[in-house]
Design a protein around this motif. Structure first.
Motif, PDB file in Angstrom:
ATOM      1  N   VAL A 163     149.566  78.692 140.658  1.00 44.82           N
ATOM      2  CA  VAL A 163     148.781  77.875 139.735  1.00 44.82           C
ATOM      3  C   VAL A 163     147.492  77.437 140.429  1.00 44.82           C
ATOM      4  CG1 VAL A 163     148.734  75.824 138.264  1.00 44.82           C
ATOM      5  CG2 VAL A 163     150.900  77.017 138.656  1.00 44.82           C
ATOM      6  N   ASP A 164     146.366  77.542 139.698  1.00 42.18           N
ATOM      7  CA  ASP A 164     145.071  77.083 140.198  1.00 42.18           C
ATOM      8  C   ASP A 164     144.653  75.832 139.427  1.00 42.18           C
ATOM      9  OD1 ASP A 164     145.046  79.273 141.821  1.00 42.18           O
ATOM     10  OD2 ASP A 164     143.463  80.343 140.762  1.00 42.18           O
ATOM     11  N   PHE A 165     144.328  74.768 140.151  1.00 38.43           N
ATOM     12  CA  PHE A 165     143.791  73.541 139.564  1.00 38.43           C
ATOM     13  C   PHE A 165     142.337  73.372 140.004  1.00 38.43           C
ATOM     14  CE2 PHE A 165     148.361  72.648 139.757  1.00 38.43           C
ATOM     15  CZ  PHE A 165     148.606  72.068 138.511  1.00 38.43           C
ATOM     16  N   GLN A 166     141.480  72.944 139.084  1.00 41.52           N
ATOM     17  CA  GLN A 166     140.102  72.628 139.426  1.00 41.52           C
ATOM     18  C   GLN A 166     139.940  71.118 139.561  1.00 41.52           C
ATOM     19  OE1 GLN A 166     137.154  73.758 136.538  1.00 41.52           O
ATOM     20  NE2 GLN A 166     135.474  72.840 137.675  1.00 41.52           N
ATOM     21  N   ARG A 167     139.465  70.675 140.720  1.00 41.81           N
ATOM     22  CA  ARG A 167     139.225  69.263 140.980  1.00 41.81           C
ATOM     23  C   ARG A 167     138.000  68.803 140.192  1.00 41.81           C
ATOM     24  NH1 ARG A 167     138.764  69.857 145.930  1.00 41.81           N
ATOM     25  NH2 ARG A 167     140.810  69.253 146.714  1.00 41.81           N
ATOM     26  N   LEU A 168     138.070  67.620 139.587  1.00 38.09           N
ATOM     27  CA  LEU A 168     136.973  67.094 138.787  1.00 38.09           C
ATOM     28  C   LEU A 168     136.152  66.102 139.601  1.00 38.09           C
ATOM     29  CD1 LEU A 168     138.759  66.506 135.364  1.00 38.09           C
ATOM     30  CD2 LEU A 168     137.577  68.541 136.203  1.00 38.09           C
ATOM     31  N   ALA A 169     134.818  66.307 139.580  1.00 33.59           N
ATOM     32  CA  ALA A 169     133.917  65.397 140.273  1.00 33.59           C
ATOM     33  C   ALA A 169     133.437  64.317 139.308  1.00 33.59           C
ATOM     34  CB  ALA A 169     132.715  66.167 140.826  1.00 33.59           C
ATOM     35  N   PRO A 170     133.174  63.101 139.793  1.00 36.76           N
ATOM     36  CA  PRO A 170     132.694  62.031 138.910  1.00 36.76           C
ATOM     37  C   PRO A 170     131.411  62.434 138.188  1.00 36.76           C
ATOM     38  CG  PRO A 170     133.316  61.154 141.059  1.00 36.76           C
ATOM     39  CD  PRO A 170     133.339  62.642 141.183  1.00 36.76           C
ATOM     40  N   GLY A 171     131.373  62.209 136.868  1.00 39.15           N
ATOM     41  CA  GLY A 171     130.189  62.523 136.073  1.00 39.15           C
ATOM     42  C   GLY A 171     130.008  63.983 135.732  1.00 39.15           C
ATOM     43  N   GLN A 172     130.895  64.834 136.204  1.00 36.14           N
ATOM     44  CA  GLN A 172     130.779  66.267 135.954  1.00 36.14           C
ATOM     45  C   GLN A 172     131.341  66.633 134.591  1.00 36.14           C
ATOM     46  OE1 GLN A 172     133.318  68.520 138.517  1.00 36.14           O
ATOM     47  NE2 GLN A 172     132.799  70.502 137.604  1.00 36.14           N
ATOM     48  N   LYS A 173     130.550  67.392 133.813  1.00 35.53           N
ATOM     49  CA  LYS A 173     131.081  67.921 132.562  1.00 35.53           C
ATOM     50  C   LYS A 173     131.906  69.161 132.869  1.00 35.53           C
ATOM     51  CE  LYS A 173     128.278  66.170 128.836  1.00 35.53           C
ATOM     52  NZ  LYS A 173     127.638  66.500 127.538  1.00 35.53           N
ATOM     53  N   ILE A 174     132.933  69.374 132.089  1.00 40.09           N
ATOM     54  CA  ILE A 174     133.852  70.475 132.350  1.00 40.09           C
ATOM     55  C   ILE A 174     133.867  71.444 131.172  1.00 40.09           C
ATOM     56  CG2 ILE A 174     135.344  69.171 133.898  1.00 40.09           C
ATOM     57  CD1 ILE A 174     137.170  68.633 131.509  1.00 40.09           C
ATOM     58  N   ARG A 175     134.168  72.700 131.471  1.00 43.97           N
ATOM     59  CA  ARG A 175     134.324  73.724 130.432  1.00 43.97           C
ATOM     60  C   ARG A 175     135.801  73.798 130.065  1.00 43.97           C
ATOM     61  NH1 ARG A 175     130.137  78.591 131.459  1.00 43.97           N
ATOM     62  NH2 ARG A 175     131.517  79.602 129.972  1.00 43.97           N
ATOM     63  N   VAL A 176     136.091  73.573 128.805  1.00 40.27           N
ATOM     64  CA  VAL A 176     137.480  73.599 128.347  1.00 40.27           C
ATOM     65  C   VAL A 176     137.578  74.364 127.031  1.00 40.27           C
ATOM     66  CG1 VAL A 176     138.240  71.476 129.476  1.00 40.27           C
ATOM     67  CG2 VAL A 176     137.179  71.354 127.240  1.00 40.27           C
ATOM     68  N   MET A 177     138.758  74.914 126.787  1.00 39.22           N
ATOM     69  CA  MET A 177     139.067  75.573 125.519  1.00 39.22           C
ATOM     70  C   MET A 177     139.795  74.573 124.630  1.00 39.22           C
ATOM     71  SD  MET A 177     137.824  78.630 125.904  1.00 39.22           S
ATOM     72  CE  MET A 177     138.589  79.569 124.581  1.00 39.22           C
ATOM     73  N   VAL A 178     139.233  74.308 123.450  1.00 39.58           N
ATOM     74  CA  VAL A 178     139.824  73.347 122.522  1.00 39.58           C
ATOM     75  C   VAL A 178     140.306  74.093 121.277  1.00 39.58           C
ATOM     76  CG1 VAL A 178     139.425  71.276 121.138  1.00 39.58           C
ATOM     77  CG2 VAL A 178     138.293  71.530 123.359  1.00 39.58           C
ATOM     78  N   PRO A 179     141.576  73.928 120.888  1.00 37.62           N
ATOM     79  CA  PRO A 179     142.091  74.629 119.704  1.00 37.62           C
ATOM     80  C   PRO A 179     141.445  74.116 118.419  1.00 37.62           C
ATOM     81  CG  PRO A 179     143.726  73.096 120.554  1.00 37.62           C
ATOM     82  CD  PRO A 179     142.613  73.125 121.556  1.00 37.62           C
ATOM     83  N   VAL A 180     141.469  74.966 117.383  1.00 36.29           N
ATOM     84  CA  VAL A 180     140.899  74.622 116.082  1.00 36.29           C
ATOM     85  C   VAL A 180     142.018  74.543 115.049  1.00 36.29           C
ATOM     86  CG1 VAL A 180     139.224  75.252 114.301  1.00 36.29           C
ATOM     87  CG2 VAL A 180     138.803  75.873 116.684  1.00 36.29           C
ATOM     88  N   ASN A 181     142.046  73.448 114.287  1.00 32.02           N
ATOM     89  CA  ASN A 181     142.981  73.295 113.165  1.00 32.02           C
ATOM     90  C   ASN A 181     142.203  73.395 111.857  1.00 32.02           C
ATOM     91  OD1 ASN A 181     145.113  72.809 114.949  1.00 32.02           O
ATOM     92  ND2 ASN A 181     144.815  70.599 114.913  1.00 32.02           N
ATOM     93  N   PHE A 182     142.777  74.122 110.897  1.00 37.35           N
ATOM     94  CA  PHE A 182     142.145  74.287 109.595  1.00 37.35           C
ATOM     95  C   PHE A 182     142.900  73.443 108.568  1.00 37.35           C
ATOM     96  CE2 PHE A 182     141.145  78.005 112.078  1.00 37.35           C
ATOM     97  CZ  PHE A 182     139.775  78.147 111.860  1.00 37.35           C
ATOM     98  N   LEU A 183     142.159  72.576 107.872  1.00 35.81           N
ATOM     99  CA  LEU A 183     142.767  71.631 106.946  1.00 35.81           C
ATOM    100  C   LEU A 183     142.685  72.130 105.508  1.00 35.81           C
ATOM    101  CD1 LEU A 183     141.161  68.342 108.369  1.00 35.81           C
ATOM    102  CD2 LEU A 183     143.275  69.482 109.104  1.00 35.81           C
ATOM    103  N   ASN A 184     143.728  71.808 104.721  1.00 36.16           N
ATOM    104  CA  ASN A 184     143.746  72.015 103.262  1.00 36.16           C
ATOM    105  C   ASN A 184     143.605  73.487 102.847  1.00 36.16           C
ATOM    106  OD1 ASN A 184     143.886  69.139 102.761  1.00 36.16           O
ATOM    107  ND2 ASN A 184     141.715  69.068 103.316  1.00 36.16           N
ATOM    108  N   GLU A 185     144.220  74.372 103.610  1.00 34.03           N
ATOM    109  CA  GLU A 185     144.190  75.790 103.228  1.00 34.03           C
ATOM    110  C   GLU A 185     144.798  76.012 101.844  1.00 34.03           C
ATOM    111  OE1 GLU A 185     145.229  78.941 106.019  1.00 34.03           O
ATOM    112  OE2 GLU A 185     145.306  77.425 107.611  1.00 34.03           O
ATOM    113  N   GLU A 186     145.912  75.291 101.570  1.00 37.96           N
ATOM    114  CA  GLU A 186     146.647  75.539 100.333  1.00 37.96           C
ATOM    115  C   GLU A 186     145.855  75.167  99.091  1.00 37.96           C
ATOM    116  OE1 GLU A 186     147.115  71.428 101.667  1.00 37.96           O
ATOM    117  OE2 GLU A 186     147.450  73.360 102.662  1.00 37.96           O
ATOM    118  N   SER A 187     144.834  74.289  99.225  1.00 36.37           N
ATOM    119  CA  SER A 187     144.065  73.866  98.056  1.00 36.37           C
ATOM    120  C   SER A 187     142.738  74.613  97.912  1.00 36.37           C
ATOM    121  CB  SER A 187     143.788  72.356  98.119  1.00 36.37           C
ATOM    122  OG  SER A 187     143.044  72.037  99.284  1.00 36.37           O
ATOM    123  N   ALA A 188     142.407  75.485  98.843  1.00 38.13           N
ATOM    124  CA  ALA A 188     141.146  76.224  98.769  1.00 38.13           C
ATOM    125  C   ALA A 188     141.173  77.191  97.588  1.00 38.13           C
ATOM    126  CB  ALA A 188     140.900  76.980 100.066  1.00 38.13           C
TER     127      ALA A 188
END
Length: 211
Positions: free
Chosen positions: A92-117
């Motif tokens: 496992v590789d962990f990246q240490r976070l520095a104070p004030g540093q912005k990080i690159r992350v993958m954020v999942p997407v949820n789709f709302l109200n598909e059934e009513s479209a």
């Protein structure tokens, strides 16, 4: 916002493949913490902890506070290597976070109200182009997920980064208004009719020759 998960780890003194194999033989998973212009920290983890985090899903966007000898380090879990046969974690590789540093992350997407479209009701299909979006984010403000409301979606509509309800101060790495999903028309299956061949005409009887 994303939660911070505390993980207890043990320090490792030696690097290299031989030392990593010895750690695995002892029943632990070798790991490393790197980044923030500091020397890498070699650690070992309980494999049950690693598997538990991987099974949660979204582990690339979680913050991990890795505790070694009482000292905590804020990190992201960047990479996991798996055994090709058993699928158990090998490293496992962990990246240490520095104070004030912005990080690159993958954020999942949820789709709302598909059934009513309307487009879905007409038989259309939500064609998801990106189930996760890579963004630059403050470590303390990483969203658990983005949301796109497709309640008014009709066939042919396109949903983009600009359709995300709240980006929580993040910045998309792609830097443009990219496509996240489309509402595709229903698939029309052509009916194939198999025509049986006409029966062959009976053969004419052979004429008898003169004796």
């Amino acid at each position: 916002m994303v939660q911070t998960i505390r993980i207890e780890a043990a320090a490792r003194e030696q690097a290299g493949k031989g030392a990593a194999r010895a750690t695995r033989r002892a029943g632990h998973v070798p790991a490393v913490i790197y980044g923030a212009k500091q020397e890498a920290t070699l650690i070992s983890l309980d494999p049950r902890i690693v598997v538990k985090e991987l099974q949660k899903g979204g582990w690339k966007s979680h913050l991990y506070e890795v505790v070694v000898d009482g000292q905590a380090t804020r990190t992201l879990m960047r990479d996991v290597q798996f055994h090709p046969v058993t699928d158990m974690p090998l490293h496992v590789d962990f990246q240490r976070l520095a104070p004030g540093q912005k990080i690159r992350v993958m954020v999942p997407v949820n789709f709302l109200n598909e059934e009513s479209a309307p487009g879905i009701k007409e038989g259309g299909t939500l064609n998801v182009v990106r189930r996760e979006i890579e963004v630059l984010s403050d470590p303390d403000a990483v969203p658990e997920a983005f949301e796109i409301d497709v309640a008014e979606g009709t066939i042919g509509d396109t949903f983009r980064w600009s359709n995300v309800k709240d980006v929580f101060g993040t910045e998309a790495v792609l830097g443009r208004d990219f496509v996240v999903a489309t509402l595709a028309p229903p698939t029309v299956e052509e009916e194939v009719v198999i025509v049986a061949p006409a029966p062959a005409a009976p053969a004419a009887p052979a004429k008898k020759g003169k004796k």
